[in-house]
Design a protein around this motif. Structure first.
Motif, PDB file in Angstrom:
ATOM      1  N   GLU B  26       0.843  -1.201   0.000  1.00  0.00           N
ATOM      2  CA  GLU B  26       0.000   0.000   0.000  1.00  0.00           C
ATOM      3  C   GLU B  26       0.870   1.240   0.000  1.00  0.00           C
ATOM      4  OE1 GLU B  26      -2.225  -0.445   3.656  1.00  0.00           O
ATOM      5  OE2 GLU B  26      -0.552   0.279   4.876  1.00  0.00           O
ATOM      6  N   GLY B  27       0.234   2.398  -0.198  1.00  0.00           N
ATOM      7  CA  GLY B  27       0.967   3.660  -0.170  1.00  0.00           C
ATOM      8  C   GLY B  27       1.522   4.040  -1.527  1.00  0.00           C
ATOM      9  N   TYR B  28       2.063   5.242  -1.594  1.00  0.00           N
ATOM     10  CA  TYR B  28       2.619   5.738  -2.851  1.00  0.00           C
ATOM     11  C   TYR B  28       3.735   4.827  -3.372  1.00  0.00           C
ATOM     12  CZ  TYR B  28       0.333  10.345  -2.323  1.00  0.00           C
ATOM     13  OH  TYR B  28      -0.563  11.355  -2.218  1.00  0.00           O
ATOM     14  N   GLN B  29       4.461   4.195  -2.446  1.00  0.00           N
ATOM     15  CA  GLN B  29       5.604   3.370  -2.853  1.00  0.00           C
ATOM     16  C   GLN B  29       5.216   1.898  -3.036  1.00  0.00           C
ATOM     17  OE1 GLN B  29       4.760   4.244   0.213  1.00  0.00           O
ATOM     18  NE2 GLN B  29       6.349   3.818   1.711  1.00  0.00           N
ATOM     19  N   LYS B  30       3.915   1.662  -3.292  1.00  0.00           N
ATOM     20  CA  LYS B  30       3.374   0.313  -3.463  1.00  0.00           C
ATOM     21  C   LYS B  30       4.233  -0.601  -4.336  1.00  0.00           C
ATOM     22  CE  LYS B  30      -0.996  -1.418  -4.971  1.00  0.00           C
ATOM     23  NZ  LYS B  30      -2.295  -1.131  -5.620  1.00  0.00           N
ATOM     24  N   VAL B  31       4.688  -0.071  -5.448  1.00  0.00           N
ATOM     25  CA  VAL B  31       5.442  -0.895  -6.395  1.00  0.00           C
ATOM     26  C   VAL B  31       6.754  -1.402  -5.777  1.00  0.00           C
ATOM     27  CG1 VAL B  31       6.625   1.067  -7.472  1.00  0.00           C
ATOM     28  CG2 VAL B  31       6.329  -1.027  -8.770  1.00  0.00           C
ATOM     29  N   LEU B  32       7.316  -0.612  -4.869  1.00  0.00           N
ATOM     30  CA  LEU B  32       8.518  -1.048  -4.153  1.00  0.00           C
ATOM     31  C   LEU B  32       8.212  -2.302  -3.324  1.00  0.00           C
ATOM     32  CD1 LEU B  32      11.452  -0.493  -3.010  1.00  0.00           C
ATOM     33  CD2 LEU B  32      10.324   0.820  -1.210  1.00  0.00           C
ATOM     34  N   PHE B  33       7.093  -2.234  -2.597  1.00  0.00           N
ATOM     35  CA  PHE B  33       6.731  -3.384  -1.763  1.00  0.00           C
ATOM     36  C   PHE B  33       6.390  -4.602  -2.617  1.00  0.00           C
ATOM     37  CE2 PHE B  33       5.195   0.104   1.326  1.00  0.00           C
ATOM     38  CZ  PHE B  33       6.464   0.199   1.874  1.00  0.00           C
ATOM     39  N   GLU B  34       5.743  -4.359  -3.760  1.00  0.00           N
ATOM     40  CA  GLU B  34       5.443  -5.476  -4.674  1.00  0.00           C
ATOM     41  C   GLU B  34       6.725  -6.134  -5.158  1.00  0.00           C
ATOM     42  OE1 GLU B  34       3.065  -3.515  -7.603  1.00  0.00           O
ATOM     43  OE2 GLU B  34       1.188  -3.901  -6.532  1.00  0.00           O
ATOM     44  N   SER B  35       7.705  -5.287  -5.476  1.00  0.00           N
ATOM     45  CA  SER B  35       8.961  -5.804  -5.993  1.00  0.00           C
ATOM     46  C   SER B  35       9.731  -6.579  -4.912  1.00  0.00           C
ATOM     47  CB  SER B  35       9.777  -4.625  -6.537  1.00  0.00           C
ATOM     48  OG  SER B  35      11.081  -4.995  -6.830  1.00  0.00           O
ATOM     49  N   MET B  36       9.741  -6.035  -3.698  1.00  0.00           N
ATOM     50  CA  MET B  36      10.395  -6.736  -2.581  1.00  0.00           C
ATOM     51  C   MET B  36       9.712  -8.088  -2.327  1.00  0.00           C
ATOM     52  SD  MET B  36      10.806  -3.388  -0.075  1.00  0.00           S
ATOM     53  CE  MET B  36      11.169  -4.254   1.475  1.00  0.00           C
ATOM     54  N   LYS B  37       8.379  -8.048  -2.306  1.00  0.00           N
ATOM     55  CA  LYS B  37       7.602  -9.264  -2.028  1.00  0.00           C
ATOM     56  C   LYS B  37       7.794 -10.302  -3.137  1.00  0.00           C
ATOM     57  CE  LYS B  37       2.820 -10.548  -0.734  1.00  0.00           C
ATOM     58  NZ  LYS B  37       2.778 -11.811  -1.428  1.00  0.00           N
ATOM     59  N   TYR B  38       7.837  -9.825  -4.367  1.00  0.00           N
ATOM     60  CA  TYR B  38       8.011 -10.723  -5.514  1.00  0.00           C
ATOM     61  C   TYR B  38       9.232 -11.621  -5.318  1.00  0.00           C
ATOM     62  CZ  TYR B  38       8.987 -12.259 -10.298  1.00  0.00           C
ATOM     63  OH  TYR B  38       9.262 -13.018 -11.408  1.00  0.00           O
ATOM     64  N   SER B  39      10.341 -11.000  -4.926  1.00  0.00           N
ATOM     65  CA  SER B  39      11.558 -11.797  -4.774  1.00  0.00           C
ATOM     66  C   SER B  39      11.571 -12.592  -3.474  1.00  0.00           C
ATOM     67  CB  SER B  39      12.796 -10.901  -4.879  1.00  0.00           C
ATOM     68  OG  SER B  39      12.949 -10.441  -6.210  1.00  0.00           O
ATOM     69  N   LEU B  40      10.987 -12.029  -2.431  1.00  0.00           N
ATOM     70  CA  LEU B  40      10.925 -12.779  -1.166  1.00  0.00           C
ATOM     71  C   LEU B  40      10.038 -14.012  -1.300  1.00  0.00           C
ATOM     72  CD1 LEU B  40      10.609 -10.012   1.568  1.00  0.00           C
ATOM     73  CD2 LEU B  40      12.494 -11.633   1.303  1.00  0.00           C
ATOM     74  N   ASP B  41       8.974 -13.893  -2.114  1.00  0.00           N
ATOM     75  CA  ASP B  41       8.027 -14.996  -2.300  1.00  0.00           C
ATOM     76  C   ASP B  41       8.535 -16.052  -3.261  1.00  0.00           C
ATOM     77  OD1 ASP B  41       6.179 -14.035  -0.572  1.00  0.00           O
ATOM     78  OD2 ASP B  41       4.777 -13.278  -2.076  1.00  0.00           O
ATOM     79  N   ALA B  42       9.610 -15.718  -3.980  1.00  0.00           N
ATOM     80  CA  ALA B  42      10.044 -16.604  -5.061  1.00  0.00           C
ATOM     81  C   ALA B  42      10.578 -17.938  -4.556  1.00  0.00           C
ATOM     82  CB  ALA B  42      11.083 -15.908  -5.930  1.00  0.00           C
ATOM     83  N   GLY B  43      10.615 -18.100  -3.264  1.00  0.00           N
ATOM     84  CA  GLY B  43      10.963 -19.400  -2.713  1.00  0.00           C
ATOM     85  C   GLY B  43      12.440 -19.574  -2.465  1.00  0.00           C
ATOM     86  N   GLY B  44      12.998 -20.643  -2.979  1.00  0.00           N
ATOM     87  CA  GLY B  44      14.373 -20.951  -2.641  1.00  0.00           C
ATOM     88  C   GLY B  44      14.373 -21.873  -1.433  1.00  0.00           C
ATOM     89  N   LYS B  45      15.558 -22.266  -1.023  1.00  0.00           N
ATOM     90  CA  LYS B  45      15.677 -23.275   0.026  1.00  0.00           C
ATOM     91  C   LYS B  45      15.445 -22.726   1.421  1.00  0.00           C
ATOM     92  CE  LYS B  45      19.716 -24.135  -1.713  1.00  0.00           C
ATOM     93  NZ  LYS B  45      19.552 -23.495  -3.034  1.00  0.00           N
ATOM     94  N   ARG B  46      15.564 -21.399   1.576  1.00  0.00           N
ATOM     95  CA  ARG B  46      15.465 -20.768   2.911  1.00  0.00           C
ATOM     96  C   ARG B  46      16.545 -21.316   3.838  1.00  0.00           C
ATOM     97  NH1 ARG B  46      12.236 -16.894   0.879  1.00  0.00           N
ATOM     98  NH2 ARG B  46      10.139 -17.592   0.384  1.00  0.00           N
ATOM     99  N   LEU B  47      17.683 -21.623   3.254  1.00  0.00           N
ATOM    100  CA  LEU B  47      18.760 -22.282   3.997  1.00  0.00           C
ATOM    101  C   LEU B  47      19.254 -21.415   5.158  1.00  0.00           C
ATOM    102  CD1 LEU B  47      20.720 -24.685   4.130  1.00  0.00           C
ATOM    103  CD2 LEU B  47      22.251 -23.426   2.602  1.00  0.00           C
ATOM    104  N   ARG B  48      19.489 -20.132   4.891  1.00  0.00           N
ATOM    105  CA  ARG B  48      20.085 -19.278   5.931  1.00  0.00           C
ATOM    106  C   ARG B  48      19.165 -19.094   7.136  1.00  0.00           C
ATOM    107  NH1 ARG B  48      21.214 -18.956   1.180  1.00  0.00           N
ATOM    108  NH2 ARG B  48      23.334 -18.767   0.346  1.00  0.00           N
ATOM    109  N   PRO B  49      17.879 -18.758   6.920  1.00  0.00           N
ATOM    110  CA  PRO B  49      17.001 -18.648   8.096  1.00  0.00           C
ATOM    111  C   PRO B  49      16.820 -19.971   8.843  1.00  0.00           C
ATOM    112  CG  PRO B  49      15.742 -18.376   6.050  1.00  0.00           C
ATOM    113  CD  PRO B  49      17.191 -18.308   5.694  1.00  0.00           C
ATOM    114  N   ILE B  50      16.770 -21.083   8.091  1.00  0.00           N
ATOM    115  CA  ILE B  50      16.620 -22.374   8.774  1.00  0.00           C
ATOM    116  C   ILE B  50      17.864 -22.655   9.624  1.00  0.00           C
ATOM    117  CG2 ILE B  50      16.524 -24.878   8.403  1.00  0.00           C
ATOM    118  CD1 ILE B  50      14.551 -24.309   6.075  1.00  0.00           C
ATOM    119  N   LEU B  51      19.034 -22.363   9.095  1.00  0.00           N
ATOM    120  CA  LEU B  51      20.267 -22.539   9.870  1.00  0.00           C
ATOM    121  C   LEU B  51      20.241 -21.662  11.122  1.00  0.00           C
ATOM    122  CD1 LEU B  51      22.979 -22.585   7.043  1.00  0.00           C
ATOM    123  CD2 LEU B  51      22.364 -24.496   8.551  1.00  0.00           C
ATOM    124  N   LEU B  52      19.789 -20.426  10.952  1.00  0.00           N
ATOM    125  CA  LEU B  52      19.756 -19.510  12.093  1.00  0.00           C
ATOM    126  C   LEU B  52      18.820 -20.040  13.190  1.00  0.00           C
ATOM    127  CD1 LEU B  52      19.767 -15.649  11.794  1.00  0.00           C
ATOM    128  CD2 LEU B  52      18.375 -16.750  13.538  1.00  0.00           C
TER     129      LEU B  52
END
Lengths: 296, 296
Positions: B26-52
Motif C-alpha cells: 500500500e501507499g505511494y511506494q506500493k510498487v517497491l513493496f510489490e517488488s520486494m515481495k516478488y523476490s521474497l516470495d520466489a521461494g528458494g531453500k530458505r537455507l540461511r534462516p533455517i540454519l539460524l
C-alpha cells in the motif's frame, strides 16, 4: 556569528573524523574500497552529519559520542547518490563536479559500492554501540531513527515515487510525499539521532523534529529552484536535468517566485522551533537561513 | 530421521512467519513493496534462516526469539540475488524458475527493492532489539554477526571479487576468497547469530562456526558442480552460466570428480564439529549431507 566560517570548521572537523571510518584500501576487494572512498571524498556540504553533531551538542551532549553515527549517515546519503546516478535511475554523469561513480568504476562496482556503504554504515553504528554496553540501548534508539529515515518508509520510498513520477504530471500531495521522504526524512533522522545520543527529553525532541521537517522541505524546494536558475560551476552538477526529465517540482507547479516565498516561510517556522533553545540554537538558526540563501 | 520432511516443515514454519514481516502492499511506494515481495516470495531453500533458527534451538534457545533475525537474513540474501542478477552484474533473466526482479519491475525499481530489503532487514532487527531492553545487548551482538557477514569484509567483498574475476583465470586463493565471502560468510553469520540469540557459550560458538565454514564451502562447490551437470527444471535457473561467463570454479580448476571428493570431505569435517551436541545436532548433520547429495 560568522556562520560560513563556523560551518566550514565543523565540516573540516567531520571530514577529518570520517577518514578514520573509511576502510583501508587493501585486500582482494580493493576496488570496492576505492569506489566507496571516491564518492565519500567527493565532498558536498556534509549537511546531514553536521546537523547530527549539532543536535547532540544542542541538548548538551558530547559530540565525540556521536561521530560514528555522523559518519554512518553520510555514508547512507552517499550510497543513495551513487545508486540515484545510475543509468537505470537519474542517469547522471556529473556529481559535485566530478564524474559519477559508475562513470569511473563501472555500473557493477557502483551498485556494490552503494550496497557496501549502506551495510558499512550499520556496521559502524553497531560496533560503536557494542563498545559501550551501558549506553547501548540509547544508541540502538538513535540507530532506529537513521534506519527508519533511510528505509522503505523514508528515503527509499521517496526515490521510488520520484522515479515513477518521471515524465508524469503529479499533484502536490505526491510531490510532498517525494520531498518528505527523499530529502526531509534523512534530515529528520540526522537531527533526531543526534538529539537522542545527546540525551534529549521528549519536548526537546519534538522541537528538533519540527525544525527538521521545515528545513527539510525548504532545502528541497531551494534545490529545485537552483536546478533551474543555479550556476553549474558553483553547484558542481548539471542544471536543468529536472526540466529535461519532465520532473514536477515546486517551481514547475507554483513558479519560481512563489516557491521562494514558500521556502522562506518554512525557514521562519523552523527558526521558531529552535528559539526554545536560546543562544545554543544560533548555529541551527543561521543554518536554516543559509539553506534559502544559497547562491540565488 | 525423515530429513526432507523435517526440512520442509521448518521451511513452511519460516515462510509463515516471514509473511508477517513483509511490508503491506500500500501507499505511494506500493510498487517497491510489490517488488520486494516478488523476490521474497520466489521461494528458494530458505537455507540461511533455517540454519539460524536451528542454531538457536541447538544451544537451548527459544526459536520464537530469533524469528525477526531469520527474516532479516533471508531479506539480505534476497537483496543480494536481486542486485546480482542485474545486467551490470551477472545479467540473469531467470531465478528460481521465474523472471528475475528487474525483468518484471525494471532495473531502477530492482536496485531500490534491493536497497529496501537490506535496509528493512536492519529495521526489523533493530525494532525487535528495542522491544526487549534487557536482552538488547545480546541482540546487538547477533546483529553484528549478520552485518559483518553481509558487508564489505563479507558477502559484498565476495561479489566484488567474483565480478572482477569474470573472463579471467584466477588461482585457488582468489577462488577461496570469493567462496568464503560470497557464500560462507552469510552461512557463518546465520549460524553464529542464531547461537548468540540462543545463549551459546564460547566453545559452542566455536564448534558452530567450524561447522558453518565447512558446509559453506561445501555448499558453494556443489553449486558450481550443479551449474555444469544440474537439471535446469529442478534448479529453477539457467545452468551453464559459469562456463558462459568463463568463471573459474572448483570444477573448472580440479574437475568434477575431484570437486565432489573435496565437498564430501568438508561435509565429514562439518559433522564432526556438530557431534559435540549429541542428538540435538542430528538435523544439522543431515543438512550437511543434504548439501552434497542435492540432485546429482
Amino acid at each position: 556569528m560568522e556562520f560560513k566560517k563556523e560551518f566550514n570548521s565543523k565540516k573540516e572537523y567531520f571530514e577529518k573524523e570520517l577518514k578514520n571510518y573509511i576502510p583501508k584500501i587493501e585486500g582482494y576487494q580493493k576496488v570496492l574500497f576505492e569506489s566507496m572512498k571516491y564518492s565519500l571524498d567527493a565532498g558536498g556540504k556534509r549537511l546531514r552529519p553536521i546537523l547530527l553533531m549539532e543536535s547532540t551538542s544542542l541538548v548538551g551532549g558530547d559530540v565525540e559520542e556521536c561521530i560514528p553515527f555522523a559518519c554512518a549517515i553520510e555514508m547512507i546519503h552517499t550510497y543513495s547518490l551513487i545508486h540515484d546516478d545510475l543509468p537505470a535511475m537519474d542517469d547522471d554523469d556529473l556529481r559535485r563536479g566530478k564524474p559519477t561513480n559508475h562513470k569511473v568504476f563501472g555500473e557493477g562496482i557502483a551498485v556494490l559500492a552503494g550496497d557496501g556503504l549502506l551495510n558499512y554504515a550499520f556496521e559502524i553504528m553497531i560496533n560503536h554501540s557494542l563498545k559501550y554496553e551501558k549506553e547501548s540501548y540509547k544508541y540502538l534508539k538513535a540507530m532506529n531513527e537513521i534506519a527508519k529515515a533511510a528505509g522503505v518508509y523514508g528515503m527509499i520510498a521517496g526515490q521510488v515515487v520520484d522515479l515513477e513520477s518521471e515524465n508524469k504530471k503529479i499533484d502536490k500531495d505526491t510531490l510532498d510525499f517525494i520531498h518528505m521522504n527523499k530529502t526531509s526524512a534523512m534530515i529528520i533522522g540526522a537531527l533526531r539521532a543526534g538529539a537522542i545520543i545527546g540525551g534529549a527529553d521528549e519536548e526537546q525532541l519534538e522541537n528538533i523534529t519540527a525544525y527538521a521537517k521545515n528545513i527539510g522541505l525548504g532545502f528541497q524546494i531551494v534545490d529545485d529552484i537552483l536546478d533551474i536558475i543555479g550556476d553549474e560551476s558553483k553547484l558542481g552538477k548539471n542544471v536543468g536535468s529536472d526540466l529535461e526529465n519532465n520532473k514536477s517540482t515546486y517551481p514547475s507547479l507554483f513558479g519560481i517566485e512563489e516557491s521562494k516565498k514558500i521556502a522562506k516561510n518554512l525557514i521562519t517556522e523552523a527558526k521558531y522551533y529552535i528559539s526554545n533553545f536560546g543562544n545554543k540554537g544560533d548555529f541551527l538558526k543561521c543554518l536554516a537561513d543559509y539553506i534559502v540563501d544559497r547562491d540565488y
